[in-house]
Motif scaffolding. Structure first.
Motif, mmCIF file in Angstrom:
data_model
loop_
_atom_site.group_PDB
_atom_site.id
_atom_site.type_symbol
_atom_site.label_atom_id
_atom_site.label_comp_id
_atom_site.label_asym_id
_atom_site.label_seq_id
_atom_site.Cartn_x
_atom_site.Cartn_y
_atom_site.Cartn_z
ATOM 1 N N PHE A 100 0.820 -1.206 0.000
ATOM 2 C CA PHE A 100 0.000 0.000 0.000
ATOM 3 C C PHE A 100 0.855 1.257 0.000
ATOM 4 C CE2 PHE A 100 -2.149 3.541 1.919
ATOM 5 C CZ PHE A 100 -3.354 3.565 1.234
ATOM 6 N N GLU A 101 1.756 1.377 0.973
ATOM 7 C CA GLU A 101 2.530 2.615 1.077
ATOM 8 C C GLU A 101 3.528 2.761 -0.065
ATOM 9 O OE1 GLU A 101 4.013 -0.455 4.042
ATOM 10 O OE2 GLU A 101 2.104 0.564 3.646
ATOM 11 N N ALA A 102 3.983 1.667 -0.656
ATOM 12 C CA ALA A 102 4.873 1.776 -1.807
ATOM 13 C C ALA A 102 4.147 2.389 -2.998
ATOM 14 C CB ALA A 102 5.423 0.398 -2.165
ATOM 15 N N ILE A 103 2.926 1.944 -3.245
ATOM 16 C CA ILE A 103 2.136 2.474 -4.360
ATOM 17 C C ILE A 103 1.656 3.884 -4.063
ATOM 18 C CG2 ILE A 103 0.021 2.103 -5.717
ATOM 19 C CD1 ILE A 103 0.298 -0.887 -5.091
ATOM 20 N N ASP A 104 1.475 4.205 -2.802
ATOM 21 C CA ASP A 104 0.809 5.444 -2.398
ATOM 22 C C ASP A 104 1.717 6.667 -2.380
ATOM 23 O OD1 ASP A 104 -1.789 6.508 -1.443
ATOM 24 O OD2 ASP A 104 -0.662 6.980 0.376
ATOM 25 N N GLN A 105 3.018 6.497 -2.516
ATOM 26 C CA GLN A 105 3.913 7.644 -2.334
ATOM 27 C C GLN A 105 3.662 8.807 -3.300
ATOM 28 O OE1 GLN A 105 5.840 7.867 0.510
ATOM 29 N NE2 GLN A 105 4.457 6.138 0.767
ATOM 30 N N LYS A 136 23.994 9.955 6.653
ATOM 31 C CA LYS A 136 25.261 10.650 6.863
ATOM 32 C C LYS A 136 25.675 11.435 5.624
ATOM 33 C CE LYS A 136 30.153 9.829 7.916
ATOM 34 N NZ LYS A 136 31.176 8.784 8.257
ATOM 35 N N LEU A 137 25.570 10.814 4.457
ATOM 36 C CA LEU A 137 26.125 11.411 3.245
ATOM 37 C C LEU A 137 25.190 12.418 2.574
ATOM 38 C CD1 LEU A 137 27.811 8.203 1.767
ATOM 39 C CD2 LEU A 137 28.932 10.133 2.905
ATOM 40 N N LEU A 138 23.885 12.287 2.789
ATOM 41 C CA LEU A 138 22.973 13.251 2.187
ATOM 42 C C LEU A 138 22.953 14.575 2.940
ATOM 43 C CD1 LEU A 138 19.913 10.981 1.282
ATOM 44 C CD2 LEU A 138 21.447 12.149 -0.312
ATOM 45 N N GLY A 139 23.182 14.516 4.253
ATOM 46 C CA GLY A 139 23.196 15.742 5.042
ATOM 47 C C GLY A 139 21.844 16.423 5.133
ATOM 48 N N LEU A 140 20.780 15.630 5.109
ATOM 49 C CA LEU A 140 19.422 16.170 5.185
ATOM 50 C C LEU A 140 18.764 15.766 6.502
ATOM 51 C CD1 LEU A 140 18.035 15.277 1.639
ATOM 52 C CD2 LEU A 140 18.631 17.548 2.467
ATOM 53 N N PRO A 141 17.815 16.580 6.992
ATOM 54 C CA PRO A 141 17.003 16.093 8.118
ATOM 55 C C PRO A 141 16.205 14.881 7.670
ATOM 56 C CG PRO A 141 16.061 18.093 7.174
ATOM 57 C CD PRO A 141 17.395 17.915 6.529
ATOM 58 N N VAL A 142 15.969 13.977 8.586
ATOM 59 C CA VAL A 142 15.170 12.793 8.260
ATOM 60 C C VAL A 142 13.850 12.879 9.013
ATOM 61 C CG1 VAL A 142 16.322 11.405 10.044
ATOM 62 C CG2 VAL A 142 15.111 10.269 8.191
ATOM 63 N N VAL A 143 12.766 12.611 8.284
ATOM 64 C CA VAL A 143 11.433 12.661 8.872
ATOM 65 C C VAL A 143 10.901 11.232 8.950
ATOM 66 C CG1 VAL A 143 9.098 13.566 8.668
ATOM 67 C CG2 VAL A 143 11.035 14.936 7.877
ATOM 68 N N PRO A 144 10.721 10.687 10.155
ATOM 69 C CA PRO A 144 10.183 9.336 10.279
ATOM 70 C C PRO A 144 8.670 9.338 10.106
ATOM 71 C CG PRO A 144 10.671 10.232 12.442
ATOM 72 C CD PRO A 144 11.096 11.278 11.456
ATOM 73 N N VAL A 145 8.164 8.318 9.437
ATOM 74 C CA VAL A 145 6.726 8.224 9.198
ATOM 75 C C VAL A 145 6.250 6.822 9.563
ATOM 76 C CG1 VAL A 145 4.860 8.535 7.539
ATOM 77 C CG2 VAL A 145 6.980 9.837 7.259
ATOM 78 N N ALA A 146 5.344 6.745 10.517
ATOM 79 C CA ALA A 146 4.730 5.475 10.891
ATOM 80 C C ALA A 146 3.517 5.219 9.994
ATOM 81 C CB ALA A 146 4.303 5.498 12.358
ATOM 82 N N VAL A 147 3.238 3.961 9.720
ATOM 83 C CA VAL A 147 2.046 3.597 8.945
ATOM 84 C C VAL A 147 1.598 2.214 9.417
ATOM 85 C CG1 VAL A 147 3.391 2.593 7.038
ATOM 86 C CG2 VAL A 147 1.075 3.423 6.612
ATOM 87 N N ASP A 148 0.283 1.997 9.423
ATOM 88 C CA ASP A 148 -0.246 0.731 9.945
ATOM 89 C C ASP A 148 -1.109 0.008 8.897
ATOM 90 O OD1 ASP A 148 -2.375 2.477 9.889
ATOM 91 O OD2 ASP A 148 -2.963 2.184 11.984
ATOM 92 N N SER A 149 -0.584 -0.110 7.687
ATOM 93 C CA SER A 149 -1.354 -0.713 6.593
ATOM 94 C C SER A 149 -1.466 -2.225 6.684
ATOM 95 C CB SER A 149 -0.714 -0.342 5.253
ATOM 96 O OG SER A 149 0.595 -0.903 5.153
ATOM 97 N N GLY A 150 -0.552 -2.861 7.407
ATOM 98 C CA GLY A 150 -0.464 -4.315 7.403
ATOM 99 C C GLY A 150 -1.742 -5.073 7.709
ATOM 100 N N PRO A 151 -2.439 -4.765 8.809
ATOM 101 C CA PRO A 151 -3.629 -5.545 9.157
ATOM 102 C C PRO A 151 -4.737 -5.489 8.108
ATOM 103 C CG PRO A 151 -2.844 -4.320 11.066
ATOM 104 C CD PRO A 151 -2.060 -3.829 9.886
ATOM 105 N N LEU A 152 -4.796 -4.425 7.332
ATOM 106 C CA LEU A 152 -5.851 -4.301 6.320
ATOM 107 C C LEU A 152 -5.394 -4.765 4.949
ATOM 108 C CD1 LEU A 152 -7.346 -0.766 7.135
ATOM 109 C CD2 LEU A 152 -7.938 -2.994 8.129
ATOM 110 N N TYR A 153 -4.165 -4.415 4.563
ATOM 111 C CA TYR A 153 -3.777 -4.538 3.160
ATOM 112 C C TYR A 153 -2.822 -5.694 2.873
ATOM 113 C CZ TYR A 153 -2.933 -2.604 -1.544
ATOM 114 O OH TYR A 153 -2.867 -2.407 -2.899
#
Length: 229
Positions: free
Chosen positions: A79-84, A169-186
């Motif tokens: 789901f989240e792979a297709i949804d990006q 380390k090499l990109l030097g960008l802030p990282v934004v973590p994103v939780a998702v709970d698609s597993g039980p449904l999809y």
């Protein structure tokens, strides 16, 4: 009912996907903007099919920051792979190299700017990924990684793959973590209705020690696992 709904979803989404991927490659001959619009349309069509045939709704908690950022997203299903492309505007996703061999989809994904991840080629592959990612950042595009490396069952919390630390380390960008709970449904053959939640965590600044950055990302992408336990 779940069986019938899932069969209708598979029929309409996958047949429709052939049209979208073929159309995207055709648009690529004329306009990069039109090509990207078709790719985003495919992702939005997936949301439409999930809502109409499966009864799946999407809830987004929090919001992404302004400017270039590196997103680390929990990976429980396709789901989240297709949804990006529907979740972000023109995201560049780090994806398994073998996916690029899929007919129609593979060439379209490469043209859209997805970055192949060759997990068995070591430092050489990492350098190629960094080079491609920096070029995409220069275009102002968000970078998306599934740091667990593959889909994992809901409720499990495997360690992050080593490639995450190298990219962070090499990109030097802030990282934004994103939780998702698609597993039980999809993440099942006969899918279920309900709500899939994305939760954007607090941006983690660039330049932190590896252990701290990994620990903060790991906790944040797994935040939805612990609710209700």
């Amino acid at each position: 009912m779940a069986l019938l709904r899932s069969l209708l979803f598979y029929l309409f989404f996958y047949v429709g996907s052939i049209g979208y991927t073929s159309g995207s490659l055709l648009m690529l001959l004329f306009s990069q903007k039109a090509f990207r619009k078709v790719v985003r349309g495919w992702s939005q069509y997936h949301r439409f099919c999930a809502r109409v045939f499966l009864g799946i709704r999407i809830r987004v908690e929090g919001r992404p920051p302004e400017g270039a950022a590196f997103y680390a997203i929990k990976h429980e299903s396709f789901f989240e792979a297709i949804d990006q492309p529907a979740l972000f505007v023109n995201p560049s996703v780090f994806a398994k190299e073998e996916l690029f061999s899929i007919p129609l989809w593979g060439p379209s994904a490469r043209a859209f700017g997805l970055v192949p991840v060759a997990r068995d080629q070591g430092p050489k592959a990492l350098r190629a990924m960094i080079s491609a990612a920096k070029a995409l950042v220069a275009e102002g595009r968000p970078l998306v990684l599934f740091p667990e490396g593959t889909r994992v069952p809901h409720g499990t919390e495997p360690p992050l793959q080593s490639g995450f630390a190298g990219l962070y380390k090499l990109l030097g960008l802030p990282v934004v973590p994103v939780a998702v709970d698609s597993g039980p449904l999809y993440h099942r053959k006969w899918k279920r209705s309900g709500v899939i939640t994305y939760r954007f965590g607090e941006a983690i600044p660039a330049g932190l020690p590896r252990e701290e950055a990994e620990a903060r990302v790991h906790a944040a992408i797994n935040a939805l696992n612990r609710e209700g336990q």
